[in-house]
Design a protein around this motif. Structure first.
Motif, short mmCIF file in Angstrom:
data_model
loop_
_atom_site.label_atom_id
_atom_site.label_comp_id
_atom_site.label_asym_id
_atom_site.label_seq_id
_atom_site.Cartn_x
_atom_site.Cartn_y
_atom_site.Cartn_z
N GLN A 130 0.85 -1.19 0.00
CA GLN A 130 0.00 0.00 0.00
C GLN A 130 0.89 1.23 0.00
O GLN A 130 1.79 1.36 0.83
N THR A 131 0.66 2.14 -0.93
CA THR A 131 1.43 3.38 -0.95
C THR A 131 0.73 4.42 -0.09
O THR A 131 -0.50 4.48 -0.03
N VAL A 132 1.54 5.23 0.58
CA VAL A 132 1.02 6.27 1.46
C VAL A 132 1.81 7.56 1.22
O VAL A 132 3.01 7.51 0.90
N PRO A 133 1.19 8.72 1.39
CA PRO A 133 1.87 9.99 1.16
C PRO A 133 2.79 10.35 2.33
O PRO A 133 2.48 11.21 3.15
N ALA A 134 3.91 9.65 2.43
CA ALA A 134 4.83 9.83 3.55
C ALA A 134 6.26 9.74 3.07
O ALA A 134 6.55 9.11 2.05
N LEU A 135 7.17 10.36 3.83
CA LEU A 135 8.60 10.24 3.58
C LEU A 135 9.16 9.05 4.36
O LEU A 135 8.58 8.62 5.36
N HIS A 136 10.30 8.55 3.91
CA HIS A 136 10.91 7.37 4.52
C HIS A 136 11.08 7.52 6.03
O HIS A 136 10.74 6.62 6.79
N THR A 137 11.61 8.65 6.45
CA THR A 137 11.96 8.85 7.86
C THR A 137 10.76 8.92 8.77
O THR A 137 10.86 8.60 9.96
N PHE A 138 9.59 9.29 8.23
CA PHE A 138 8.43 9.54 9.08
C PHE A 138 7.22 8.66 8.75
O PHE A 138 6.13 8.91 9.26
N ILE A 139 7.40 7.64 7.95
CA ILE A 139 6.26 6.83 7.54
C ILE A 139 5.58 6.15 8.72
O ILE A 139 4.38 5.90 8.71
N MET A 140 6.35 5.87 9.79
CA MET A 140 5.76 5.21 10.96
C MET A 140 4.76 6.11 11.69
O MET A 140 3.98 5.63 12.52
N ASN A 141 4.79 7.41 11.40
CA ASN A 141 3.87 8.35 12.05
C ASN A 141 2.58 8.54 11.27
O ASN A 141 1.72 9.32 11.69
N SER A 142 2.43 7.85 10.16
CA SER A 142 1.22 7.96 9.35
C SER A 142 0.02 7.35 10.07
O SER A 142 0.04 6.17 10.43
N LYS A 143 -1.00 8.16 10.25
CA LYS A 143 -2.22 7.65 10.90
C LYS A 143 -2.90 6.60 10.04
O LYS A 143 -3.47 5.63 10.56
N THR A 144 -2.81 6.76 8.73
CA THR A 144 -3.40 5.79 7.81
C THR A 144 -2.76 4.42 7.99
O THR A 144 -3.44 3.39 8.02
N VAL A 145 -1.43 4.41 8.14
CA VAL A 145 -0.72 3.15 8.35
C VAL A 145 -1.15 2.50 9.65
O VAL A 145 -1.45 1.30 9.69
N THR A 146 -1.20 3.28 10.72
CA THR A 146 -1.59 2.72 12.02
C THR A 146 -2.99 2.13 11.97
O THR A 146 -3.22 1.01 12.47
N GLU A 147 -3.92 2.86 11.40
CA GLU A 147 -5.31 2.38 11.33
C GLU A 147 -5.39 1.07 10.56
O GLU A 147 -6.15 0.16 10.92
N ASP A 148 -4.62 0.96 9.49
CA ASP A 148 -4.65 -0.27 8.70
C ASP A 148 -4.03 -1.42 9.47
O ASP A 148 -4.53 -2.55 9.42
#
Length: 209
Positions: free
Chosen positions: A175-193
């Protein structure tokens, strides 16, 4: 349910703290594994990681969430685990020797800070020898990196360090998300998924991987 969180190269466990707080709010207990690439050997770290998982996860349900080099360590440790995670979640995983690793791996100062652990990312034979996870796994790839004439990635979707096509594994959904490498873990979309899938894997919720 427990979650083993492992950060990327050059970061500390604190880098995964926002993700950990969100998982805890959803009823998933986070456990943070830390390492230092400049001071530790690969084999020693994998052994410590194995022991950490066995100690923190016990016999209960758990998931693993890794970022960058943490996903490489996870792929190395999975075959050693008798009690497997319900699912793995790979955030910006380098799955082959990427363009950035080839570039930085040739520079003396960069090689020093990468240490013996980080330098595995520059070895084609090592990266291709890693097993594909044998548990349900999902990849999250960032696409907020620069594109265009002046980008080192050209028009390829990327997270500022990895191109999307450098994060792929056979038969593993991405799944692609609008995030940079260094901060992708802070994506709310990623956490929810992650929460949605984790709950499904333990029979608590519904959804698909």
């Amino acid at each position: 349910m427990d979650a083993i969180l492992i950060h990327g190269m050059g970061r500390k466990p604190m880098a995964m703290s926002i993700l950990g707080a969100r998982l805890l709010a959803a009823g998933i207990r986070p456990h943070f594994f830390g390492y230092m690439v400049a001071l530790e050997s690969w084999e020693h770290c994998v052994l410590r990681y194995e022991r950490f998982i066995n100690r923190r996860a016990g016999a209960g349900d758990y998931i693993i969430v890794g970022h960058s080099l943490g996903t490489v360590l996870t792929r190395a440790v999975l075959p050693r685990l008798m009690h497997k995670p319900k699912a793995c979640f790979f955030l910006a995983p380098p799955t082959r020797v990427c363009k950035a690793a080839r570039t930085f791996g040739r520079r003396g100062v960069a090689r020093f800070f990468m240490g013996r652990m980080g330098r595995v990312l520059t070895s084609d034979s090592f990266m291709t020898s890693l097993p594909v996870p044998d548990v349900p796994t999902k990849i999250y790839a960032g696409v907020a990196g620069p594109r265009g004439r002046f980008s080192p990635f050209g028009e390829e979707p990327n997270d500022g360090l990895l191109m999307v096509n450098e994060t792929l594994l056979p038969n593993i959904p991405v799944q692609t998300v609008p995030a940079l490498h260094t901060f992708i873990m802070n994506s709310k979309t990623v956490t929810e998924d992650i929460v949605r899938i984790a709950m499904r894997q333990t029979g608590i919720g519904s959804g698909i991987l």
